[in-house]
Scaffold this motif. Structure first.
Motif, PDB file in Angstrom:
ATOM      1  N   SER A  40       0.810  -1.223   0.000  1.00 15.38           N
ATOM      2  CA  SER A  40       0.000   0.000   0.000  1.00 15.38           C
ATOM      3  C   SER A  40       0.842   1.272   0.000  1.00 15.38           C
ATOM      4  CB  SER A  40      -0.943   0.012   1.211  1.00 15.38           C
ATOM      5  OG  SER A  40      -0.226  -0.168   2.419  1.00 15.38           O
ATOM      6  N   GLN A  41       2.127   1.180   0.343  1.00 16.42           N
ATOM      7  CA  GLN A  41       2.980   2.370   0.258  1.00 16.42           C
ATOM      8  C   GLN A  41       3.123   2.833  -1.190  1.00 16.42           C
ATOM      9  OE1 GLN A  41       6.618   1.402   2.767  1.00 16.42           O
ATOM     10  NE2 GLN A  41       6.346   3.580   3.158  1.00 16.42           N
ATOM     11  N   ILE A  42       3.279   1.878  -2.099  1.00 19.21           N
ATOM     12  CA  ILE A  42       3.366   2.232  -3.518  1.00 19.21           C
ATOM     13  C   ILE A  42       1.999   2.666  -4.038  1.00 19.21           C
ATOM     14  CG2 ILE A  42       3.370   1.067  -5.766  1.00 19.21           C
ATOM     15  CD1 ILE A  42       6.095   0.229  -5.404  1.00 19.21           C
ATOM     16  N   ILE A  43       0.949   1.952  -3.640  1.00 25.90           N
ATOM     17  CA  ILE A  43      -0.404   2.309  -4.078  1.00 25.90           C
ATOM     18  C   ILE A  43      -0.702   3.762  -3.740  1.00 25.90           C
ATOM     19  CG2 ILE A  43      -2.874   1.885  -3.712  1.00 25.90           C
ATOM     20  CD1 ILE A  43      -2.125  -1.040  -3.107  1.00 25.90           C
ATOM     21  N   SER A  44      -0.331   4.175  -2.535  1.00 24.69           N
ATOM     22  CA  SER A  44      -0.630   5.522  -2.063  1.00 24.69           C
ATOM     23  C   SER A  44       0.366   6.560  -2.573  1.00 24.69           C
ATOM     24  CB  SER A  44      -0.650   5.544  -0.526  1.00 24.69           C
ATOM     25  OG  SER A  44      -1.234   6.724  -0.031  1.00 24.69           O
TER      26      SER A  44
END
Length: 337
Positions: A40-44
């Motif tokens: 989710s770090q990349i998603i966000s």
């Protein structure tokens, strides 16, 4: 069961619904060049557009496949499947952090999300590491097959935490970003209504914008509340090294190298408070030592000084829209330099 199931999934927590959308996504690509994996770090924090600009390719040539609570085994699993389908891939971007190399609650969350919503593939049995992680016993394999046949079983973890009488430490336990307090005190009807609204928003975003989504943004700007106090000592959860994670990252790096695929490992910043807590408890030192053992990939560690402002974060872990913009410019300027 198969008729009712799609109407029940939107009442799951948001990570589960993201995995559900990921599973049923049947997008196809023509001659894709870049694959993006991660959590989710990349998603966000990073959009396909940013990667396309860095690589000077059409955004339609970027396969964007991160998932919340992703772990190295999930990235390797996705690589096997996508590389077989699209042999034109020439570069992979992924993020690596203390969360992905240590034994913590996200490790268990990933496994439960895989059982409930992940796709079963034969390479998960053929690859020794994937087999040991996902199917450490024959019971695990039977459970996964049972969920494939009877999908209601995959919803058990979500609804068990919602209808439980006592508070739970389940990975599906939800928290209010503004108050850091549990939502379990809210009436069940309110929780289910909130989940349904959140899922509807995410699905509309997915259909119109794509998979990149500022974490927990459901139509309002996300930023760490001024009244929120960081829970010191949280970084202790990332102090137990998980050897299999490093082994899988090495396997992924070696596999891409033999296939003439370049791999870029991004170290995306957490909020300043969490970064400081990680430094105080030796997590940063552990992480840096492990990174040094990963030869054969391009490691990009971003300057933490540019991410000190808490207004750049949706919560202690994820960048918000403004933080995403800062990261976008840093990555583009880095390529120009």
């Amino acid at each position: 069961m198969y008729i009712i199931y799609p109407f029940l999934v939107p009442y799951c927590e948001i990570s589960s619904y993201y995995w559900y959308l990921d599973r049923k996504d049947d997008s196809t690509y023509k001659n894709p060049q870049i694959l993006v994996l991660g959590d989710s770090q990349i998603i966000s924090g990073i959009t396909p557009k940013t990667i396309a600009e860095i690589e000077n390719v059409d955004v339609r040539q970027v396969i964007y496949e991160p998932r919340p609570s992703e772990q190295p085994e999930g990235m390797l699993d996705k690589y096997y499947r996508i590389k077989k389908q699209y042999p034109s891939i020439r570069k992979i971007y992924l993020n690596i952090s203390p969360i992905s190399i240590t034994r913590n609650s996200v490790t268990d969350a990933h496994k439960q999300l895989y059982y409930s919503f992940g796709k079963f593939n034969t390479h998960q049995l053929v690859d020794e590491d994937l087999r040991k992680i996902y199917f450490s016993s024959f019971y695990d394999l039977v459970w996964k097959w049972s969920i494939e046949v009877f999908p209601f079983f995959g919803l058990n973890g979500n609804f068990a935490s919602t209808f439980s009488i006592l508070p739970s430490n389940s990975q599906f336990y939800e928290f209010d970003i503004k108050t850091n307090s549990s939502l379990s005190k809210n009436p069940i009807s309110d929780i289910l209504k909130m989940r349904k609204n959140d899922s509807s928003y995410l699905e509309k975003h997915w259909d119109s914008v794509g998979r990149s989504w500022v974490w927990k943004d459901f139509g309002t700007k996300q930023v760490i509340n001024e009244a929120s106090v960081f829970p010191k000592g949280s970084a202790i959860a990332f102090t137990k090294k998980r050897d299999v994670s490093i082994r899988i990252f090495r396997k992924l790096i070696n596999g891409t190298k033999s296939a003439n695929i370049a791999i870029v490992c991004l170290d995306i910043p957490f909020s300043f408070s969490l970064e400081k807590d990680m430094e105080d408890h030796g997590v940063k030192l552990l992480f840096e030592r492990e990174l040094q053992t990963l030869e054969g990939c391009q490691n990009i560690r971003l300057n933490r000084e540019k991410f000190k402002d808490r207004n750049l974060f949706a919560d202690w872990t994820h960048l918000n829209e403004e933080g995403r913009g800062v990261l976008h410019q840093i990555l583009l300027n880095r390529e120009k330099d």
